[in-house]
Motif scaffolding. Structure first.
Motif, mmCIF file in Angstrom:
data_model
loop_
_atom_site.group_PDB
_atom_site.id
_atom_site.type_symbol
_atom_site.label_atom_id
_atom_site.label_comp_id
_atom_site.label_asym_id
_atom_site.label_seq_id
_atom_site.Cartn_x
_atom_site.Cartn_y
_atom_site.Cartn_z
ATOM 1 N N ILE A 156 1.034 -1.130 0.112
ATOM 2 C CA ILE A 156 0.289 0.092 -0.023
ATOM 3 C C ILE A 156 1.098 1.573 0.086
ATOM 4 O O ILE A 156 0.718 2.162 -0.507
ATOM 5 N N PHE A 157 2.362 1.053 0.724
ATOM 6 C CA PHE A 157 2.734 2.315 0.759
ATOM 7 C C PHE A 157 3.571 2.775 -0.431
ATOM 8 O O PHE A 157 3.815 4.129 -1.094
ATOM 9 N N ARG A 158 3.549 1.400 -1.058
ATOM 10 C CA ARG A 158 4.242 1.831 -2.646
ATOM 11 C C ARG A 158 3.547 2.714 -3.276
ATOM 12 O O ARG A 158 4.110 2.924 -4.164
ATOM 13 N N PHE A 159 2.114 1.827 -3.383
ATOM 14 C CA PHE A 159 1.093 1.853 -4.022
ATOM 15 C C PHE A 159 0.588 3.390 -3.817
ATOM 16 O O PHE A 159 0.668 4.350 -5.263
ATOM 17 N N LEU A 160 0.189 4.212 -3.267
ATOM 18 C CA LEU A 160 0.693 5.082 -2.791
ATOM 19 C C LEU A 160 1.268 6.261 -2.904
ATOM 20 O O LEU A 160 1.501 7.498 -3.350
ATOM 21 N N GLY A 161 2.698 6.412 -2.803
ATOM 22 C CA GLY A 161 3.367 6.836 -2.831
ATOM 23 C C GLY A 161 3.883 7.333 -4.830
ATOM 24 O O GLY A 161 4.099 8.002 -5.342
ATOM 25 N N ASP A 162 3.020 6.133 -5.362
ATOM 26 C CA ASP A 162 3.211 5.694 -7.230
ATOM 27 C C ASP A 162 1.961 6.740 -7.549
ATOM 28 O O ASP A 162 1.925 7.675 -8.477
ATOM 29 N N ILE A 163 0.886 6.533 -6.589
ATOM 30 C CA ILE A 163 0.443 7.969 -6.806
ATOM 31 C C ILE A 163 0.645 9.192 -6.982
ATOM 32 O O ILE A 163 0.021 9.617 -7.345
ATOM 33 N N SER A 164 1.093 9.427 -5.259
ATOM 34 C CA SER A 164 1.408 10.794 -5.105
ATOM 35 C C SER A 164 2.187 11.120 -6.459
ATOM 36 O O SER A 164 1.976 12.568 -6.600
ATOM 37 N N PHE A 211 4.770 19.294 -2.484
ATOM 38 C CA PHE A 211 4.097 18.266 -1.079
ATOM 39 C C PHE A 211 3.431 16.821 -1.708
ATOM 40 O O PHE A 211 4.468 16.342 -1.132
ATOM 41 N N ALA A 212 2.773 16.660 -2.838
ATOM 42 C CA ALA A 212 2.818 15.939 -3.004
ATOM 43 C C ALA A 212 4.130 14.765 -4.187
ATOM 44 O O ALA A 212 4.575 13.575 -3.891
ATOM 45 N N LEU A 213 5.151 15.374 -4.868
ATOM 46 C CA LEU A 213 6.128 14.920 -5.171
ATOM 47 C C LEU A 213 6.590 14.915 -3.541
ATOM 48 O O LEU A 213 7.798 13.441 -3.621
ATOM 49 N N GLY A 214 7.296 15.395 -2.858
ATOM 50 C CA GLY A 214 7.577 14.813 -1.127
ATOM 51 C C GLY A 214 6.967 14.152 -0.401
ATOM 52 O O GLY A 214 7.952 13.517 -0.432
ATOM 53 N N ILE A 215 6.150 13.961 -0.667
ATOM 54 C CA ILE A 215 4.651 12.500 0.387
ATOM 55 C C ILE A 215 5.538 11.422 -0.852
ATOM 56 O O ILE A 215 6.212 10.373 0.075
ATOM 57 N N TYR A 216 5.173 11.469 -1.920
ATOM 58 C CA TYR A 216 5.928 10.072 -2.351
ATOM 59 C C TYR A 216 7.500 9.318 -2.491
ATOM 60 O O TYR A 216 6.835 8.313 -1.896
#
Lengths: 10, 212
Positions: free
Chosen positions: B3-11, B153-158
């Protein structure tokens, strides 16, 4: 080996 | 996949789309560092050279194509289509100070002394500092448009989410890649100052302004 698995990440 | 990698890619994907739309819709790249976008294009090019030789999954290949295509499209918009709105006077970070050390380091510290592996390592190191020209530009102009701060923010969170992905993979897959983890930590630390400002200001409806 281990490292090749890593290459499935973007 | 977790889930973390998936959310990271989405972000990561949403950051790229936010930036593309911001420039295309507003027909302006004001406040955007062309140098950072150039560095991202180099990051994706050097990292995804195995795009045609090493099929992992449809998801993996399609995301790589989208990342490479959109990074080139963004660079094209900044330096060609909307270059009249490019704020070169504030985009003055010396990118050679990022490219040369990371290139040298990728020759010295890598998993395998082969061209593909060294280029991949270079792309990991470069990505960890690629946002510096953009953060430098925001600190120079003293503020950023709200949409630009959402992009950042989205780029940093990824990559922050990717750190959790690596904890997960270490725990459950006995996998870890120290080069990616250390570079990911550096990358996330560089955003901390921005994260603080984003959470204390932008989320309260104020404009993002950095102490110049």
């Amino acid at each position: 080996e281990l490292d090749d698995i890593g290459k499935d990440e973007l | 996949m977790n889930i973390f990698r998936f959310l990271g890619d989405i972000s990561h994907l949403s950051a790229i789309i936010i930036l593309l739309l911001k420039i295309w819709k507003s027909r302006s790249c004001a406040g955007i560092s062309g140098k950072s976008q150039l560095l991202f294009a180099i990051v994706f090019t050097t990292r995804y050279l195995d795009l045609f030789t090493n099929f992992i999954s449809f998801y993996n290949t399609s995301m790589k194509v989208v990342y490479v295509a959109s990074s080139y499209a963004t660079v094209w918009m900044i330096y060609s289509k909307f270059k009249a709105t490019y704020d070169g006077n504030h985009d003055t970070f010396r990118v050679e100070f990022l490219i040369v050390p990371t290139a040298i380091l990728s020759f010295l510290v890598n998993h395998d002394f082969t061209p593909l592996e060294i280029l991949w390592t270079f792309s990991i190191y470069l990505e960890s500092v690629a946002i510096l020209p953009q953060l430098f530009m925001v600190s120079k102009t003293g503020e950023a448009e709200t949409i630009t701060s959402h992009y950042l923010f989205a780029l940093g969170i990824y990559r922050t989410l990717y750190l959790f992905n690596w904890i997960w993979r270490y725990q459950f897959e006995e996998f870890f890649d120290l080069i990616a983890i250390v570079a990911g930590l550096v990358q996330t630390v560089l955003y901390c100052d921005f994260f603080y400002l984003y959470i204390t200001k932008v989320l309260k409806g104020k404009k993002l302004s950095l102490p110049a």
